[in-house]
Structures are given as structure tokens and as C-alpha cells.
Design an enzyme around this catalytic site. Structure first.
Site, PDB file in Angstrom:
ATOM      1  N   ARG A 107       0.870  -1.185   0.000  1.00  0.00           N
ATOM      2  CA  ARG A 107       0.000   0.000   0.000  1.00  0.00           C
ATOM      3  C   ARG A 107       0.900   1.225   0.000  1.00  0.00           C
ATOM      4  O   ARG A 107       1.739   1.387   0.888  1.00  0.00           O
ATOM      5  CB  ARG A 107      -0.928   0.055   1.213  1.00  0.00           C
ATOM      6  CG  ARG A 107      -1.575   1.443   1.348  1.00  0.00           C
ATOM      7  CD  ARG A 107      -2.641   1.549   2.394  1.00  0.00           C
ATOM      8  NE  ARG A 107      -3.853   0.872   1.972  1.00  0.00           N
ATOM      9  CZ  ARG A 107      -5.058   1.111   2.492  1.00  0.00           C
ATOM     10  NH1 ARG A 107      -5.202   1.998   3.448  1.00  0.00           N
ATOM     11  NH2 ARG A 107      -6.110   0.452   2.060  1.00  0.00           N
ATOM     12  N   HIS A 134      -7.325   0.382  -6.339  1.00  0.00           N
ATOM     13  CA  HIS A 134      -7.594  -0.346  -5.094  1.00  0.00           C
ATOM     14  C   HIS A 134      -8.313  -1.654  -5.460  1.00  0.00           C
ATOM     15  O   HIS A 134      -9.480  -1.864  -5.117  1.00  0.00           O
ATOM     16  CB  HIS A 134      -8.444   0.523  -4.165  1.00  0.00           C
ATOM     17  CG  HIS A 134      -8.404   0.100  -2.724  1.00  0.00           C
ATOM     18  ND1 HIS A 134      -7.615  -0.931  -2.254  1.00  0.00           N
ATOM     19  CD2 HIS A 134      -9.080   0.577  -1.640  1.00  0.00           C
ATOM     20  CE1 HIS A 134      -7.805  -1.070  -0.952  1.00  0.00           C
ATOM     21  NE2 HIS A 134      -8.686  -0.165  -0.558  1.00  0.00           N
ATOM     22  N   GLN A 137     -10.223  -3.959  -2.943  1.00  0.00           N
ATOM     23  CA  GLN A 137     -11.490  -3.362  -2.501  1.00  0.00           C
ATOM     24  C   GLN A 137     -12.616  -3.762  -3.452  1.00  0.00           C
ATOM     25  O   GLN A 137     -13.704  -4.153  -3.023  1.00  0.00           O
ATOM     26  CB  GLN A 137     -11.353  -1.840  -2.451  1.00  0.00           C
ATOM     27  CG  GLN A 137     -12.630  -1.113  -2.048  1.00  0.00           C
ATOM     28  CD  GLN A 137     -12.991  -1.340  -0.592  1.00  0.00           C
ATOM     29  OE1 GLN A 137     -12.173  -1.148   0.288  1.00  0.00           O
ATOM     30  NE2 GLN A 137     -14.226  -1.731  -0.334  1.00  0.00           N
ATOM     31  N   ASP A 231     -17.189   7.569  -1.648  1.00  0.00           N
ATOM     32  CA  ASP A 231     -15.896   7.477  -0.954  1.00  0.00           C
ATOM     33  C   ASP A 231     -15.558   8.892  -0.471  1.00  0.00           C
ATOM     34  O   ASP A 231     -16.235   9.864  -0.831  1.00  0.00           O
ATOM     35  CB  ASP A 231     -14.833   6.929  -1.932  1.00  0.00           C
ATOM     36  CG  ASP A 231     -13.463   6.690  -1.293  1.00  0.00           C
ATOM     37  OD1 ASP A 231     -13.369   6.696  -0.039  1.00  0.00           O
ATOM     38  OD2 ASP A 231     -12.478   6.506  -2.040  1.00  0.00           O
ATOM     39  N   CYS A 273     -16.335   2.270   0.829  1.00  0.00           N
ATOM     40  CA  CYS A 273     -15.168   1.434   1.150  1.00  0.00           C
ATOM     41  C   CYS A 273     -14.706   1.634   2.591  1.00  0.00           C
ATOM     42  O   CYS A 273     -14.031   0.762   3.143  1.00  0.00           O
ATOM     43  CB  CYS A 273     -14.035   1.752   0.185  1.00  0.00           C
ATOM     44  SG  CYS A 273     -13.592   3.496   0.173  1.00  0.00           S
ATOM     45  N   ARG A 318     -13.705  -7.675   2.839  1.00  0.00           N
ATOM     46  CA  ARG A 318     -12.297  -7.432   2.488  1.00  0.00           C
ATOM     47  C   ARG A 318     -11.457  -8.648   2.879  1.00  0.00           C
ATOM     48  O   ARG A 318     -10.588  -9.089   2.144  1.00  0.00           O
ATOM     49  CB  ARG A 318     -11.757  -6.183   3.226  1.00  0.00           C
ATOM     50  CG  ARG A 318     -12.385  -4.853   2.840  1.00  0.00           C
ATOM     51  CD  ARG A 318     -12.180  -4.511   1.393  1.00  0.00           C
ATOM     52  NE  ARG A 318     -10.778  -4.630   1.011  1.00  0.00           N
ATOM     53  CZ  ARG A 318      -9.797  -3.765   1.327  1.00  0.00           C
ATOM     54  NH1 ARG A 318     -10.079  -2.682   2.019  1.00  0.00           N
ATOM     55  NH2 ARG A 318      -8.555  -3.947   0.923  1.00  0.00           N
TER      56      ARG A 318
HETATM   57  N1   CP Z   1     -11.239   0.424   2.548  1.00  0.00           N
HETATM   58  C1   CP Z   1      -9.947   0.400   2.973  1.00  0.00           C
HETATM   59  O1   CP Z   1      -8.997   0.162   2.197  1.00  0.00           O
HETATM   60  O2   CP Z   1      -9.785   0.676   4.284  1.00  0.00           O
HETATM   61  P1   CP Z   1      -8.401   0.856   5.066  1.00  0.00           P
HETATM   62  O3   CP Z   1      -7.801   2.157   4.592  1.00  0.00           O
HETATM   63  O4   CP Z   1      -8.779   0.872   6.506  1.00  0.00           O
HETATM   64  O5   CP Z   1      -7.484  -0.286   4.717  1.00  0.00           O
HETATM   65  N1  NVA Z   2      -9.877   6.969  -1.768  1.00  0.00           N
HETATM   66  C1  NVA Z   2      -9.489   6.663  -0.414  1.00  0.00           C
HETATM   67  C2  NVA Z   2      -9.749   5.228  -0.111  1.00  0.00           C
HETATM   68  C3  NVA Z   2      -9.392   4.785   1.279  1.00  0.00           C
HETATM   69  C4  NVA Z   2      -9.638   3.321   1.500  1.00  0.00           C
HETATM   70  C5  NVA Z   2      -8.031   7.017  -0.198  1.00  0.00           C
HETATM   71  O1  NVA Z   2      -7.216   6.704  -1.077  1.00  0.00           O
HETATM   72  O2  NVA Z   2      -7.715   7.616   0.824  1.00  0.00           O
END
Ligand code: CP
Ligand code: NVA
Length: 332
Positions: A107, A134, A137, A231, A273, A318
Site C-alpha cells: 500500500r 484499489h 477493494q 468514498d 469502502c 475485504r
Molecule cells: N477500505 C480500505 O482500504 O480501508 P483501510 O484504509 O482501513 O485499509
Molecule cells: N480513496 C481513499 C480510499 C481509502 C480506503 C483514499 O485513497 O484515501
């Protein structure tokens, strides 16, 4: 016959529609086995590195619990505490971790870093969120959609409302176009994905029988929606200075009870999400409330807490879908 052994997942581009369906079936099987207490451990002896340059609750815990349930071990490498990025390049990191681990989750900010890891580690690499994508997700989202309607995935209409060029929207739209859904990205034109992305998705729907639209007017986008998805308005890594502009641009796209009703369908479900700004019970939510006078951002507390909301089922899924990816790519 689907075979995902040793495959990386950096984007939904890495999966065909049958492979997506296979992973969803496997996730449902693994979920059932866990609930029944009969889960078989197919990852014993495996070690998985989890690199997190950005914060996470669901993705980190999803990978950790999935790995432990299946008998694998994980190492968490957070934003500080390792040499990554400070004294060691991603290419060198890839070659080190590839010698010790059976797979790597990443990540971070750049999709390019995930690609460097994949190209040099010699083991599967999974994208746990980048600025661009993502994909894990989206698999959880599809699993959840299946749980909440009797329709086939390809018969559903999904509308993503808000920052339609962010990572979650882009992956959802890509996955939807591949599996033949009717997907609508609804938001202000300033935040639409670039023309090249739109053209690619259009081309995919020609193959899959799906439909892809980008629409500024919620009144035109939402009728017939089975799922309304949103989101955050500002993603991790974006400058805080952008809040004012995003609030101005995106307030008309807040998911309210009225917005939900525009679907004309009493069974429409709300998806997110997470994490979500639906109240002022977070440090950032409170700061925004004080500075801009908004009690919630992308969704009202009423919708978030309401009967149509399936956000915590999404969160649970997830873990099941990440487990399916691990078992399919690494499992005995
Ligand atoms: N939806 C998601 O990726 O959540 P986190 O940022 O908590 O991993
Ligand atoms: N779009 C958001 C998703 C978090 C799971 C971000 O990248 O912060």
C-alpha cells in the site's frame, strides 16, 4: 480452467472476468468454511510481507487475519522503521524481500512502485491501494453486491457518486466494465477520470456487454441503481489545502436520503469502502466541521446508519476476498 498460482494483482487489469468470478466463488467458499469451523489451512509455512506507506485498518487486518486463518505468517512494514524509501530503493527492497517472503502486499502512493516490486521480487505482489487503484477493494465490493441482490453481477446497475477519478472509483469502474455491469460515475466534470481511461472502459463494455457512463447530474445517473457507492472527497496523499475546493465541488453529491430516493428503488443499497466522514466523531471530521461548517461530508449519518447501508458487510468481505487471493496465488 482458472489457475492464478504465483500471479500478482496490481490492478483489475491483471484479472479476466472468469478469474474475477472464480475469486468471488472461492471467497464465498472460504467464508462458509470459516463460519462452519471447517477451514482448511492451505498457506502453512508461507511468509507474507505487508508494506504500508499509508495508514490502513481494513486492508491490514484483512491481510493479517486471512493469512493467520490459513496458517501463514506476516511481517508488517509501516511508514517508518524500515529502510524502504529512506536508504533503500524499491528495486533493492524487492530483491531483498523476494529472498525471504512468498508474497508481498504493497500500500503506497505510486502504482510505479508496485510495478517495480512485482518486476524484481520474483514473488506475487498485491496492491493494497495506490493513488491509482484499489483492486482488492473492488473484489470485496462485488462479493457484497452478490450477497445483497438476487441479480447476477452483470445484471446490476452501480452508481459511484463523488470523486470519480479516485482509486476506489477507478478500480470499481474497471472491474464493473470487465464483468459487464452498468456502471455510472457521477460527479462534477472537474473530477472525472481522464478521457483515455473513459475510452478504455467503453471498449471493455463493448466486449463484456456492460455499460459505462460518466454523468454530472445525479437525477440522470441514479434512476434504477441497485447500489449507490461513495468514498471520501480527499484521498490519502492529497494536500489538505484542497479541502475547500472539494467541499465546494462535491457537496451537491453528498449521499442523502433524497439522493438515495432518486434511484426509484426501495431496495437500493448504500456502499462505502470506509473510512467515512458521516459525523464529527473523528479528529478530521471535527476539524472540517469547525472550519467549513459541515456536519458530514460524502454521506449523511442518517444514510450511513440506515437500513440500506451495507458498509460493514463490505468491510468484512475485504478479509474473505483477500483470503481468496492469497489461497489462489499461493495455496497448496
Ligand atoms: N477500505 C480500505 O482500504 O480501508 P483501510 O484504509 O482501513 O485499509
Ligand atoms: N480513496 C481513499 C480510499 C481509502 C480506503 C483514499 O485513497 O484515501
Amino acid at each position: 480452467m482458472v489457475n492464478l498460482k504465483n500471479r500478482s494483482l496490481l490492478s483489475l487489469d491483471d484479472l479476466t472476468a472468469p478469474e474475477i468470478r472464480y475469486l468471488l466463488r472461492l471467497a464465498a467458499e472460504l467464508q462458509g468454511a470459516k463460519m462452519a469451523g471447517v477451514e482448511q489451512r492451505r498457506l502453512e509455512g508461507k511468509n507474507i510481507a505487508l508494506i504500508f506507506e499509508k495508514d490502513s485498518t481494513r486492508t491490514r487486518t484483512g491481510f493479517e487475519v486471512a493469512a493467520y486463518d490459513q496458517g501463514a505468517h506476516v511481517t508488517y512494514l509501516g511508514p517508518s522503521g524500515s529502510q524502504i524509501g529512506q536508504k533503500e530503493s524499491m528495486k533493492d527492497t524487492a530483491r531483498v524481500l523476494g529472498r525471504m517472503y512468498d508474497a508481498i502486499e504493497y500500500r503506497g502512493f505510486s502504482q510505479g512502485s508496485a510495478e517495480i516490486l512485482r518486476d524484481h521480487a520474483g514473488v506475487p505482489v498485491y496492491n493494497g491501494l495506490t493513488d491509482e487503484a484499489h483492486p482488492t477493494q473492488t473484489l470485496a465490493d462485488f462479493m457484497t453486491m452478490r450477497e445483497f441482490t438476487h441479480k447476477h453481477l452483470s445484471g446490476m446497475k452501480v452508481v459511484f457518486v463523488g470523486d470519480t477519478r479516485n482509486n476506489v472509483a477507478r478500480s470499481l469502474a474497471l472491474g464493473a466494465a470487465k464483468i459487464g455491469q452498468h456502471i455510472v460515475l457521477c460527479g462534477p466534470q472537474e473530477l472525472w477520470p481522464d478521457a483515455g481511461y473513459q475510452e478504455r472502459l467503453q471498449a471493455l463494455t463493448l466486449e463484456s456487454g456492460g455499460r459505462f457512463e460518466v454523468q454530472a447530474a445525479p437525477g440522470l445517473a441514479l434512476p434504477g441503481a441497485d447500489f449507490i457507492y461513495t468514498d471520501v472527497w480527499l484521498s490519502m496523499g492529497e494536500a489538505k489545502e484542497k479541502w475547500a475546493e472539494r467541499i465546494r465541488l462535491l457537496s451537491p453529491y453528498r449521499v442523502t436520503r433524497r439522493m438515495m430516493a432518486l434511484s426509484g428503488n426501495a431496495h437500493t443499497k448504500f456502499m462505502h469502502c470506509l473510512p467515512a466522514f458521516h459525523d464529527t466523531e473523528t479528529a478530521v471530521g471535527l476539524e472540517i466541521a469547525r472550519e467549513f461548517g459541515v456536519e458530514c461530508m460524502e454521506v449523511t449519518d442518517e444514510v450511513f446508519e440506515g437500513a440500506s447501508s451495507i458498509v460493514f458487510d463490505q468491510a468484512e468481505n475485504r478479509m474473505h476476498t483477500i483470503k481468496a487471493i492469497l489461497v489462489a496465488t499461493l495455496g497448496a
